[in-house]
Every structure is written in structure tokens, then in C-alpha cells.
Scaffold this active site. Structure first.
Site, mmCIF file in Angstrom:
data_model
loop_
_atom_site.group_PDB
_atom_site.id
_atom_site.type_symbol
_atom_site.label_atom_id
_atom_site.label_comp_id
_atom_site.label_asym_id
_atom_site.label_seq_id
_atom_site.Cartn_x
_atom_site.Cartn_y
_atom_site.Cartn_z
ATOM 1 C CB SER A 121 -0.944 0.015 1.203
ATOM 2 O OG SER A 121 -0.236 -0.224 2.379
ATOM 3 C CG HIS A 142 -3.431 -1.067 -2.676
ATOM 4 N ND1 HIS A 142 -3.861 0.227 -2.463
ATOM 5 C CD2 HIS A 142 -3.209 -1.578 -1.441
ATOM 6 C CE1 HIS A 142 -3.882 0.479 -1.161
ATOM 7 N NE2 HIS A 142 -3.498 -0.603 -0.525
ATOM 8 C CD GLU A 154 -5.579 2.294 -5.151
ATOM 9 O OE1 GLU A 154 -6.103 3.389 -4.949
ATOM 10 O OE2 GLU A 154 -4.522 1.945 -4.594
ATOM 11 C CG ASN A 192 -3.940 4.660 1.086
ATOM 12 O OD1 ASN A 192 -5.058 4.680 1.602
ATOM 13 N ND2 ASN A 192 -3.156 3.602 1.150
HETATM 14 P P1 NAI Z 1 -0.245 -9.241 8.344
HETATM 15 O O1 NAI Z 1 0.813 -8.924 9.300
HETATM 16 O O2 NAI Z 1 -1.644 -9.467 8.829
HETATM 17 O O3 NAI Z 1 0.181 -10.542 7.505
HETATM 18 C C1 NAI Z 1 1.437 -10.711 6.902
HETATM 19 C C2 NAI Z 1 1.722 -12.205 6.826
HETATM 20 O O4 NAI Z 1 2.878 -12.366 6.016
HETATM 21 C C3 NAI Z 1 2.011 -12.833 8.173
HETATM 22 O O5 NAI Z 1 1.204 -13.980 8.336
HETATM 23 C C4 NAI Z 1 3.508 -13.181 8.101
HETATM 24 O O6 NAI Z 1 3.814 -14.381 8.809
HETATM 25 C C5 NAI Z 1 3.713 -13.375 6.614
HETATM 26 N N1 NAI Z 1 5.076 -13.115 6.155
HETATM 27 C C6 NAI Z 1 5.901 -12.101 6.497
HETATM 28 N N2 NAI Z 1 7.057 -12.190 5.804
HETATM 29 C C7 NAI Z 1 6.954 -13.290 5.011
HETATM 30 C C8 NAI Z 1 7.822 -13.870 4.045
HETATM 31 N N3 NAI Z 1 9.020 -13.374 3.783
HETATM 32 N N4 NAI Z 1 7.383 -14.983 3.412
HETATM 33 C C9 NAI Z 1 6.174 -15.514 3.678
HETATM 34 N N5 NAI Z 1 5.316 -14.997 4.577
HETATM 35 C C10 NAI Z 1 5.695 -13.885 5.226
HETATM 36 O O7 NAI Z 1 -0.212 -8.084 7.246
HETATM 37 P P2 NAI Z 1 -1.410 -7.567 6.318
HETATM 38 O O8 NAI Z 1 -2.166 -6.529 7.006
HETATM 39 O O9 NAI Z 1 -2.127 -8.731 5.752
HETATM 40 O O10 NAI Z 1 -0.584 -6.819 5.160
HETATM 41 C C11 NAI Z 1 0.097 -7.527 4.168
HETATM 42 C C12 NAI Z 1 0.474 -6.595 3.044
HETATM 43 O O11 NAI Z 1 -0.702 -5.983 2.534
HETATM 44 C C13 NAI Z 1 1.400 -5.448 3.418
HETATM 45 O O12 NAI Z 1 2.229 -5.172 2.322
HETATM 46 C C14 NAI Z 1 0.447 -4.310 3.666
HETATM 47 O O13 NAI Z 1 1.038 -3.052 3.506
HETATM 48 C C15 NAI Z 1 -0.579 -4.573 2.583
HETATM 49 N N6 NAI Z 1 -1.896 -3.992 2.830
HETATM 50 C C16 NAI Z 1 -2.464 -4.043 4.070
HETATM 51 C C17 NAI Z 1 -3.727 -3.502 4.298
HETATM 52 C C18 NAI Z 1 -4.367 -3.559 5.638
HETATM 53 O O14 NAI Z 1 -5.324 -2.818 5.877
HETATM 54 N N7 NAI Z 1 -3.913 -4.425 6.545
HETATM 55 C C19 NAI Z 1 -4.465 -2.844 3.196
HETATM 56 C C20 NAI Z 1 -3.811 -2.918 1.912
HETATM 57 C C21 NAI Z 1 -2.563 -3.437 1.767
#
Ligand code: NAI
Length: 543
Positions: A121, A142, A154, A192
Site C-alpha cells: 500500500s 492493491h 487498484e 490513499n
Molecule cells: P499481516 O501482518 O496481517 O500478515 C502478513 C503475513 O505475512 C504474516 O502472516 C507473516 O507471517 C507473513 N510473512 C511475512 N514475511 C513473510 C515472508 N518473507 N514470506 C512468507 N510470509 C511472510 O499483514 P497484512 O495486514 O495482511 O498486510 C500484508 C500486506 O498488505 C502489506 O504489504 C500491507 O502493507 C498490505 N496492505 C495491508 C492492508 C491492511 O489494511 N492491513 C491494506 C492494503 C494493503
């Protein structure tokens, strides 16, 4: 039905990865979910199964559909299993180095035809792709949280992304029940970026002492129709998420004043006053419910003075009719009598400036925000100036509340609350169009679906009249001297010519709102200056 991607790999089984996996499986793709935390995938799959069972219980899915969806969603024990995929979606931790390393690794394992996308994001899609051998097959995809409910995605083209990749991702979004919008790879993409106006301008006016947080929320909900006020929204997203986003977009645009964050949120973040999740934000929360202070009562006024309305007031005839309906004794002289409550209705100027320019007695002068048609607003907003007498303030409050419509009394402000917040939102949206970050149509779709605004920002600008919004900004610039309020060329040109802000709607009738009768203002000087410049340039080219 032909599915754009038969097999989809999802890396990262957190909040976003599991939602993306859910809608991809629902679309009929085989979905392989991978996470480097050992229990994350099981937890994610259990949560998605629960969602499907709930939808079946509500009759929204048949048992057969649930069965089929569940069979589509599987755990991948290692990234090598993604060899079977034709699309891999990454939703891991938001770090450039970790994402680059993952995609480099993936590129060595999967076929060259596989499309690779990131759900980042805030990072640059182009920067993530820089580490790749084949950046043409890489894009941003996104989604918003919670993915199954936020029906917009997006599609972001990095510098080297092949157009066909974006076209395929857009088609696939539709198959997943989502609306795709296409954006250039710029900080904040569309949603955003477009969302910068609402919170930052509300913070700014509160930091100026115009009104308190709750009053700003009430005004913007009741006058414009926002579902949540800016401070309710900041409490919901929590300041540990939203303040860093404000700072990041501001910095990435090299300190663009339009996106300038506020010390209010910086302080609160430092103090751990994060919002609803900590039970303490702009509002205090009891078991998740915000505690709301009652509105200030309408004062009792024994003898109501006569009322005089500035000849340059915006929507003057509507204002006079309103005052008549409220039973006011209206003065019709060229200037107010010595007893008269004096009402002005500026666009963008503060009450003080108008009182001085029109040689009115500031002690008896208040302003009313007439940008929004009185029929269309659920609240009236009046503003004092530093010299306003308390009896005049009370009289104006009581008079405008006579028919039971709520009234907020605020301190002096260039553009009250609604004018300045609406103008800031519209201006930022116009600049997104000017920069060609996305099409006007995609901007409107992204903002209504991604931010839940009652109207897209360009439609909002058209509703209030591009020339009026332009006038609000010009005059705010005069009052505050801040380049934050300089109008985008998109708005400046369309407002000056009298065009719709949406090119597709250029021929739409713009209604009565296109130009409110108002002060002979800097906007008009600005428009005259603009016209003069054009004339000079044209005459030179004829020489
Ligand atoms: P989260 O922390 O809930 O989940 C991330 C997951 O990725 C975790 O389960 C972690 O164990 C796993 N992980 C981390 N590094 C890893 C790797 N190298 N290989 C495999 N698995 C790995 O995070 P969330 O909120 O789901 O965000 C994920 C992505 O989505 C980020 O880039 C974030 O910026 C983006 N995003 C998040 C939004 C939100 O509202 N939470 C909205 C839009 C985008």
C-alpha cells in the site's frame, strides 16, 4: 466460464492474504496459500472456511458452492509448489528489502509467463520490480481491508509493467467480484492519495481553534453526508496506522503542503492515544462505543434584534427566505441599523475580513456557511469573529435554530468547516487528474468504494460548483497565505471556464450551483487576471 488465472499463489496468510485467497477461490481459481509462519496458513484457512459457512447459513452460498470453494483453497508447504500457478499475489510484511528478496526468489522458481503482483500500500511498485529479471510481468494489485467487503482493487503499472498484464489483472478483478481501477505508480496510488484532504484539513482547522473534534465530525456528517466524521475515522483506523501514512505520503511528495500532517496526531501517537482499539482516541470509548458529549444548548433569547443580510452573501435570496421562514425581522436598508444582527455568507473568506471590507460593525457580525443549500443540509453552521458580542452570538444561534435544525457555532475560519474540507478534497482529486495518475472515472470509483465518500470528489466539486470551490481556495489562500490552498490547474481551468470537473460529464447541466452569487473576491480578480493573461498571450501570438 473462462477464468483469467486458473491457479493463484498467495504469499502471506495475514489479514490481506486470507481475504485475497477467499475471493480468488470463490472466483473458481485453485488457490495455494503460503506463509513462513508455521501456523498462519491453518489459521487463515479456518477463518475463511468460517466465513463461507456463515454465508451459507445466511443463504448467500449453497452447500455445493461452499464445498467447491473449500476444495479450491489449499496450503502450499513450500514456494516451489507455485510452479503450478499462473499468478502469484504477495501480501507479506511491508518492507522493500523483504519483498524484493521474495520476488527474486520466486522468479527463480516459477515459469517466465507467471504474473507476479504485490499488495503493497505504500512502497513503490517500480522499486520492488527493480530487482527482477522480467519486470514487465510485475504489477501492483492493491486490495483494501476487509478484502471480501471492499469491492475495489487498484491495478498499478510500474515503469516497466506490460499493459497486457494490467488488462489481465483488471479482468480477473471483475471475475472475483471486484471493480478494478488503474493507477500510475505514485505515492498513495489513488485511494490513499485522494484521502489526504479529509483528515489533514479537519486537523488543521481544529488546530486553529475553529471548533472541537466532535463539532467538526457533526458538521461534515450533517452538511456533506460523510458516514464517519474525520476524527471518528482516525479513531477507527488508529493513529499508529494513519499518522505514518500521512507522513509518508507528505515526504514522498517532497513536502507538498497539500498533504502536510498535523502535530495533533504526532503528539497523540507519541502518547499512545491511538483510537478505538486502545479505548482512548479523539473520543473516549466504553466497550467499543464512543462517549459523546451533548451538543451545546440553544440559548434563550428574550428580545431578538432585527437582521440585516450582506448584499454580497452567497445564496442571498435563499438566506433571506430562510430568515423569513424563521420569523426574523429583516432590515432592507443599504446598511444595517445600529441594532441589527448582521449576517454575512462568504466563500473562503473569514467573517473578520468580510466585516472589515464591507465596513460592518464586527461586534454584531456573524457568518453562515451557505455553500450547501439549506434544504440539503441537516445542520447550519455559523461563525463568530473575535469581536462578536455574546448577545449577538446568542441571538444568531437561537434564530437559526428556531425550526429545530441543529446549529453549530464555530470561531472564525476562512471557509468555515465544510467549505475548506470539501475544497481541499476536490483540489487534491483535481491534481490527481492533472498529473494523469488515473482517469477521472477511476478516481471517482476508487474513492466512493475505497473511502466510502458519499460522492466521488469530482462529483462533489460539480455539486458545489467548480467556480465556487475555486473561489473558496483563492480566498483561503488570501486569508492564510498558505500554498496548501493553491488551486490545481485542473480546477483552475475548469472553474474559470465553467466546465464540469469530469470530462465525461462535460455536457451535463451544472444546475444552479455552478456559481453562487457572492463577494467580489480575489477569485474574481484571479479569474479576471487569468482571462487577461490569456488575452495577452493570444494577442502576442497574432503579432
Ligand atoms: P499481516 O501482518 O496481517 O500478515 C502478513 C503475513 O505475512 C504474516 O502472516 C507473516 O507471517 C507473513 N510473512 C511475512 N514475511 C513473510 C515472508 N518473507 N514470506 C512468507 N510470509 C511472510 O499483514 P497484512 O495486514 O495482511 O498486510 C500484508 C500486506 O498488505 C502489506 O504489504 C500491507 O502493507 C498490505 N496492505 C495491508 C492492508 C491492511 O489494511 N492491513 C491494506 C492494503 C494493503
Amino acid at each position: 466460464m473462462h477464468i483469467e488465472f486458473n491457479c493463484v499463489g498467495v504469499v502471506g496468510a495475514g489479514a490481506m492474504g486470507r481475504g485475497i485467497a477467499q475471493i480468488a477461490a470463490q472466483a473458481g481459481s485453485r488457490v495455494l496459500l503460503f506463509d513462513n509462519s508455521p501456523t498462519a496458513c491453518e489459521k487463515a484457512i479456518a477463518a475463511v472456511h468460517e466465513q463461507w459457512d456463515k454465508l451459507a447459513a445466511k443463504g448467500r452460498l449453497t452447500p455445493e458452492q461452499v464445498q467447491a470453494n473449500k476444495s479450491h483453497l489449499q496450503i502450499a508447504a513450500a514456494l516451489d509448489e507455485f510452479k503450478a500457478c499462473d499468478l502469484v499475489i504477495e501480501a507479506i510484511v511491508e518492507r522493500l528489502d523483504v519483498k524484493q528478496a521474495l520476488f527474486k526468489d520466486l522468479e527463480s522458481r516459477v515459469d517466465d509467463t507467471v504474473v507476479l503482483v504485490t499488495n503493497t500500500s505504500s512502497l513503490s511498485v517500480t522499486a520492488i520490480a527493480a530487482a527482477l529479471r522480467l519486470p514487465g510481468r510485475f504489477a501492483g494489485y492493491h486490495f483494501f481491508n476487509p478484502v471480501p467487503l471492499m469491492k475495489v482493487v487498484e491495478v498499478i503499472a510500474g515503469l516497466k509493467t506490460a499493459p497486457e498484464v494490467c488488462a489481465r489483472l483488471s479482468r480477473y478483478a471483475q471475475q472475483m467480484g471486484h471493480q478494478a481501477v488503474t493507477a500510475q505508480d505514485t505515492p498513495g496510488f489513488i485511494v490513499n492519495h485522494a484521502g489526504r484532504g479529509y483528515g489533514t484539513e479537519a486537523l488543521r482547522l481544529v488546530s486553529e481553534g475553529v471548533c472541537d473534534f466532535a463539532t467538526a465530525d457533526r458538521i461534515l456528517k450533517d452538511q456533506v453526508g460523510f458516514r464517519l466524521g474525520p476524527f471518528e475515522l482516525l479513531d477507527l483506523t488508529a493513529l499508529d496506522v494513519s499518522h505514518p501514512v500521512m507522513e509518508s505520503i507528505y515526504r514522498q511528495y517532497y513536502d507538498e503542503p497539500r498533504y502536510r500532517p498535523s502535530v495533533i496526531t504526532a503528539q497523540r501517537l507519541a502518547g499512545g492515544v491511538l483510537g478505538k482499539k486502545t479505548g482512548d482516541g479523539f473520543y473516549a470509548y466504553d466497550e467499543g462505543r464512543a462517549r459523546l458529549a451533548p451538543e451545546p444548548p440553544v440559548p434563550e433569547v428574550e428580545s431578538m434584534p432585527p437582521v440585516w443580510v450582506s448584499t454580497r452573501a452567497a445564496r442571498r435570496s435563499e438566506l433571506l427566505q430562510l430568515l423569513k421562514n424563521l420569523g426574523a425581522r429583516i432590515e432592507t436598508g443599504a446598511s444595517p441599523s445600529a441594532q441589527a444582527l448582521t449576517i454575512v455568507a462568504p466563500l473562503g473568506f473569514d467573517v473578520t475580513t468580510v466585516a472589515v471590507v464591507e465596513r460592518l460593525d464586527p461586534a454584531r457580525t456573524l457568518g453562515i456557511d451557505m455553500l450547501v443549500d439549506d434544504q440539503a443540509t441537516k445542520r447550519r453552521v455559523i461563525a463568530t469573529n473575535p469581536a462578536t458580542r455574546t448577545d449577538m452570538r446568542a441571538a444568531a444561534h437561537a434564530l437559526f435554530a428556531r425550526d429545530g435544525k441543529p446549529v453549530s457555532v464555530i470561531r472564525d475560519s476562512g471557509g468555515f468547516v465544510t467549505q475548506r474540507v470539501v475544497a481541499t478534497i476536490v483540489n487534491i482529486a483535481c491534481d490527481i487528474c492533472q498529473q494523469g495518475i488515473c482517469s477521472p472515472r477511476d478516481l471517482e470509483t476508487a474513492v466512493t468504494l475505497g473511502l466510502g465518500y458519499p460522492l466521488g470528489p469530482l462529483a462533489m466539486g460539480d455539486r458545489f460548483g467548480p467556480a465556487n470551490v475555486l473561489e473558496v481556495l483563492f480566498n483561503m489562500q488570501t486569508v492564510y497565505g498558505d500554498p496548501r490552498y493553491r488551486p490545481s490547474p485542473w480546477l483552475r481551468r475548469r472553474g474559470a471556464i465553467g466546465l464540469s470537473l469530469m470530462p465525461v460529464a462535460a455536457n451535463w447541466a451544472m444546475g444552479n450551483n455552478s456559481k453562487l452569487p457572492s463577494y467580489g473576491s480575489v477569485a474574481n480578480i484571479g479569474l479576471a487576471g487569468f482571462t487577461l493573461l490569456v488575452v495577452i498571450l493570444l494577442s502576442r501570438s497574432n503579432v
